[in-house]
Design a protein around this motif. Sequence first.
Motif: not given
Ligand code: PHE
Length: 502
Positions: A246, A33-36, A30-31, A107, A111, A346, A240-241, A248, A342, A243
């Motif tokens: 939310f 994700g594409i954000g990394n 979950s943590a 989200l 997403y 959610l 954000f990274s 979760i 991720s 997660s």
């Molecule tokens: N943590 C995810 C990322 O780094 C972003 C995300 C947050 C996705 C919460 C789902 C839920 O890309």
Amino acid sequence: MTELNEALSDRSAGEGWSSRTAFILGAIGSAIGIGNVWRFPFVCYENGGGAFLLVYLIALFSAGIPLLLLEMGLGYKTLSGPPRAYGSIKKPLEWLGWLAVLVGFVLVCYYSVIMSWCANYLVFSFDLKWGSDTGTFFNNFLQKSDPKNIFTLGSIVPGILIGLLVMWVWVVLSIWRGAKTVGKVVYVTVTLPWLILIIFVIRGITLPGAIEGLKYYLTPDFSKMLEPKVWMAAYGQVFFSLSVGFGIMTAYASFLPPKSDITNNVFIIALADSATAFVGGIAVFSGIGYLCHTSGVSVNSIQGGPGLAFVTYPAIINQFPFAPQLFGILFFVMLLTLAIDSAFSLLETVVVAVMDKWNISRKTANIGIAAIALLCGIIFTTQSGLFWLDIVDNFNTNFLLIIVGILEAIAIGYVLGPKKIRDCVNETSDFRISAWWDWFIRIIVPLVLFIGLAVTFYKTVTDKQPYGSYPSDAVLIAGWGLLIGLPIIALILTLFKGKKST
Ligand code: PHE
């Protein structure tokens, strides 16, 4: 029945995690994700390179990890998803749980659309028919209209809608039997993108020009550490990274068996996530160095976010000396497997929240909620979808998510008392959390987030950035409307009668 008994009977229905590894992988999935890959490297590069890593670590330990522990400890203690968990502290707080769940729901509506773009590009990579300039992505693929005409939706882009349908089937099947199914799926969706990332690191650093790119990424500029904006970027990225915000981790931890080691899990998850982001940066910036070397593009002109994944990286892959198709396929498989866990975390959170409150079967909740999210997501598949996505994303993550974070810290810090969670976690964890945590939850976390929120609010109202190009009606409806609408929907959900009263 008391709340806890009810929760116990719910959670003993054989739905729990099959092993500790399965749970950790689920949370890591979950943590990470594409954000990394498309967010961290650029936040780092723009905010002081190597010096930013230090700021990032401070943000991680002062806000990220304390909040992760809060969310996880709460789910573990109450055996409940966010609404029932907060509701068990004090009934009206159920509202906060629903708000967290709704922010996650919004989200996942978009997403999944970004995942559909990745799926389309995966198909394009078989013959590298993706062009690789901004024009191809925005005009040919997204068929972007004029932001001024955002209300004229234009037509639905068929490829994106089909991709979206496929993504939702994949997400729904991945959580079919809750933690049991998730625990199996994540063995693939966590390890596979890691393996591919390593391939890209090796490929990247062995290309000419890689060192130049890495210099951009990591050369420390310590003077930046004095700029408040750098600190805000670090806290934003950590939040954000991981997660958090939310609910979760609350939902996931509610399926843990008794006697689970929470503290260790929290540190493993947080450090794995950060390490992946750092390594992601090496893959991305070594590639950028190579692109600059071969085609003379300047690093300053390269942006993070979707532009990196759908414009820059395809351009880098086109230049690869051998098997570019293979690398194209690998790249988008990596993004998709990064994103899928991720996305389903959610959906799972919403499903758990609904099942905690009403007597609805998991299958009905799963399919029903996915169908609603799919329908809501259709607007993002239209020709003006990108603009709606932009507005909704900004208000959802910059405002609502931060508000949830502040309220979570206040609810636990002042209403429940952080010591209750800490004691519960300490009882079954290897190493104990001491009283410092209480003060982070009471003071540091709410304060830091509040400052961030105030600055963003001020900027949005005064210079209207980054919404300048949209008609103000659109920002009013999709942005401010969301900001006011979600808390109201959360209130309605709270007021609905649940299981106990039936
Ligand atoms: N943590 C995810 C990322 O780094 C972003 C995300 C947050 C996705 C919460 C789902 C839920 O890309």
